[in-house]
Scaffold this motif. Structure first.
Motif, mmCIF file in Angstrom:
data_model
loop_
_atom_site.group_PDB
_atom_site.id
_atom_site.type_symbol
_atom_site.label_atom_id
_atom_site.label_comp_id
_atom_site.label_asym_id
_atom_site.label_seq_id
_atom_site.Cartn_x
_atom_site.Cartn_y
_atom_site.Cartn_z
ATOM 1 N N GLU A 157 77.492 -9.226 68.626
ATOM 2 C CA GLU A 157 78.268 -9.741 67.495
ATOM 3 C C GLU A 157 77.887 -9.046 66.188
ATOM 4 O O GLU A 157 78.759 -8.664 65.405
ATOM 5 C CB GLU A 157 78.055 -11.258 67.369
ATOM 6 C CG GLU A 157 78.585 -12.059 68.539
ATOM 7 C CD GLU A 157 77.628 -12.115 69.731
ATOM 8 O OE1 GLU A 157 77.967 -12.766 70.730
ATOM 9 O OE2 GLU A 157 76.534 -11.511 69.649
ATOM 10 N N ALA A 178 82.366 -16.265 69.890
ATOM 11 C CA ALA A 178 81.490 -16.854 70.903
ATOM 12 C C ALA A 178 82.302 -17.091 72.160
ATOM 13 O O ALA A 178 83.464 -17.515 72.089
ATOM 14 C CB ALA A 178 80.908 -18.179 70.401
ATOM 15 N N SER A 199 72.940 -19.855 74.693
ATOM 16 C CA SER A 199 74.374 -19.615 74.698
ATOM 17 C C SER A 199 75.127 -20.834 75.207
ATOM 18 O O SER A 199 76.178 -21.203 74.679
ATOM 19 C CB SER A 199 74.696 -18.391 75.559
ATOM 20 O OG SER A 199 76.078 -18.104 75.535
ATOM 21 N N LYS A 257 74.576 -19.118 68.910
ATOM 22 C CA LYS A 257 75.493 -18.799 67.815
ATOM 23 C C LYS A 257 74.940 -19.333 66.488
ATOM 24 O O LYS A 257 75.170 -18.724 65.428
ATOM 25 C CB LYS A 257 76.864 -19.384 68.099
ATOM 26 C CG LYS A 257 78.023 -18.642 67.479
ATOM 27 C CD LYS A 257 78.086 -17.179 67.820
ATOM 28 C CE LYS A 257 77.986 -16.856 69.283
ATOM 29 N NZ LYS A 257 78.121 -15.411 69.563
ATOM 30 N N VAL A 303 82.597 -19.157 62.814
ATOM 31 C CA VAL A 303 82.457 -18.954 64.256
ATOM 32 C C VAL A 303 83.762 -19.341 64.929
ATOM 33 O O VAL A 303 84.354 -20.373 64.620
ATOM 34 C CB VAL A 303 81.301 -19.798 64.826
ATOM 35 C CG1 VAL A 303 81.257 -19.705 66.350
ATOM 36 C CG2 VAL A 303 79.966 -19.346 64.238
#
Length: 385
Positions: free
Chosen positions: A147, A170, A207, A213, A233
């Motif tokens: 990311e 995500a 995760s 995240k 996000v």
């Protein structure tokens, strides 16, 4: 030819980095390899790459004769720092798990080495200290997370224009469509079954809880000097768009690719050049759709804790991270339920004092305090299964 030291060489990122180095052996020389305790894997890597230094935190009982004198060996709790100081390397890839990577990052920057950062915790726990050290060293921090690499790549084409918003994507993990009560009681086997990525156990659990995240939001705040309120996000189950950057005119730049960590690893190693990964290319005609969803903070409360930590400032992010490491370990050892990971982190954040504008030692002190508090809460039975 760039010389590279790999801290965490036997883990998922480390092994893929070595795959990349082997593919481009005319461009990269591996000069140091460090692992925690996976001696047999490290011995094989020494045979294949012939580093100047190899190291293990946990000293093995025996070293095979064919590798014993093949390089300099180092052992012990301080081996990360010892190797960073001693190795002849232009770049140091930091892919160890946990806050132990923070001191190694600071030491590498102090030694004038460029840091390729796959370890989240240094920026999460010591973001301001790390970014200031990188500024003094005159080297950019090169992100390896898919990311942050995506955002970094998008910024390369910005022409100096300041981004308005960062959008981290995500996958949603294995529990994206699960009900809150089912997520709370998920098993280890279910949590470790990621739909898109192959990663280590700790990061796979993060995760699944979306704490991964949360840590990435904190990373992005420091890596790209972006206020938390401008970091969003989005759930993107296909993991094709790895992240996006929005500019003042409303234009959005995105970096796309197959879910293959060799791409961001190689980009960090070869930056500002691009070299072939040998991986699968995107087939746009074969894609049915790219979909997006807002994250549900009721089902994934860990994500919201990142914004609270950034608002509190100081060492709160270090407290969050330390508590999360304890919580994930407790879950993996069947001491708490999956849904209690975020609860333990939150309660620790509420009960450990925050230090504003900390020194490096104060960051470590807050980390230790968070771990001690989280362990105390576990011992008290507050989070019994």
């Amino acid at each position: 030819m760039r010389r590279i030291a790999i801290l965490g060489s036997t883990g998922s990122i480390g092994t893929q980095a070595l795959d990349v180095a082997a593919r481009h052996s005319d461009r990269f020389q591996v000069t140091a390899l460090v692992a925690h305790s996976s001696g047999e894997k490290l011995f094989e890597q020494v045979r294949a790459f012939h580093p100047q230094i190899a190291a293990l935190t946990v000293e093995p009982e025996n070293i095979p004769e064919d590798v014993k004198n093949a390089c300099q060996w180092m052992f012990g709790e301080n081996v990360l720092l010892d190797v960073v100081r001693a190795c002849e390397a232009d770049d140091v890839l930091v892919s160890v798990v946990g806050v132990v990577g923070l001191a190694a990052v600071m030491e590498a920057l102090a030694c004038g080495k460029r840091v390729l950062l796959a370890n989240k915790e240094p920026l999460v726990a010591g973001g301001e200290l790390v970014t200031e050290a990188a500024r003094r060293a005159g080297h950019p921090l090169l992100p390896v997370d898919s990311e942050h690499s995506a955002i970094f790549q998008c910024l390369q084409g910005a022409g100096g224009n300041r981004p308005e918003r960062l959008i981290l994507t995500a996958s949603g993990g294995p529990f994206r469509t699960w009900k809150k009560e089912d997520i709370a009681c998920a098993t280890k086997e279910q949590a470790l079954r990621h739909p898109n990525w192959s990663m280590g156990r700790k990061i796979t659990i993060d995760s699944a809880s979306m704490m991964n995240k949360a840590l990435e939001v904190i990373e992005a705040r420091w890596l790209f000097d972006m206020p938390a309120e401008r970091i969003d996000v989005l759930i993107h189950p296909q993991s094709v768009i790895h992240s996006m950057v929005e500019y003042a005119d409303g234009a959005v730049m995105a970096q796309l690719g197959t879910p293959d960590m060799r791409l961001p690893i190689l980009y960090a190693m070869s930056w500002p050049e691009r070299l072939p990964t040998g991986g699968k290319r995107l087939d746009f005609a074969a894609m049915n759709a790219l979909t997006f969803e807002q994250p549900d903070l009721e089902r994934f409360p860990g994500l919201g804790l990142a914004y609270r930590a950034l608002e509190a400032g100081g060492t709160m992010s270090a407290i969050l991270n330390g508590a999360n490491e304890v919580a994930v370990d407790a879950f993996l050892h069947d001491r708490i339920r999956f849904g209690q990971i975020a609860e333990l982190v939150e309660e620790t954040m509420l009960s450990v004092p925050v230090t504003a504008s900390p020194t490096l030692e104060q960051v470590f002190e807050s980390d230790r305090a968070a771990r001690a508090r989280a362990q105390a809460l576990l011992r008290a039975g507050r989070f019994a299964r």
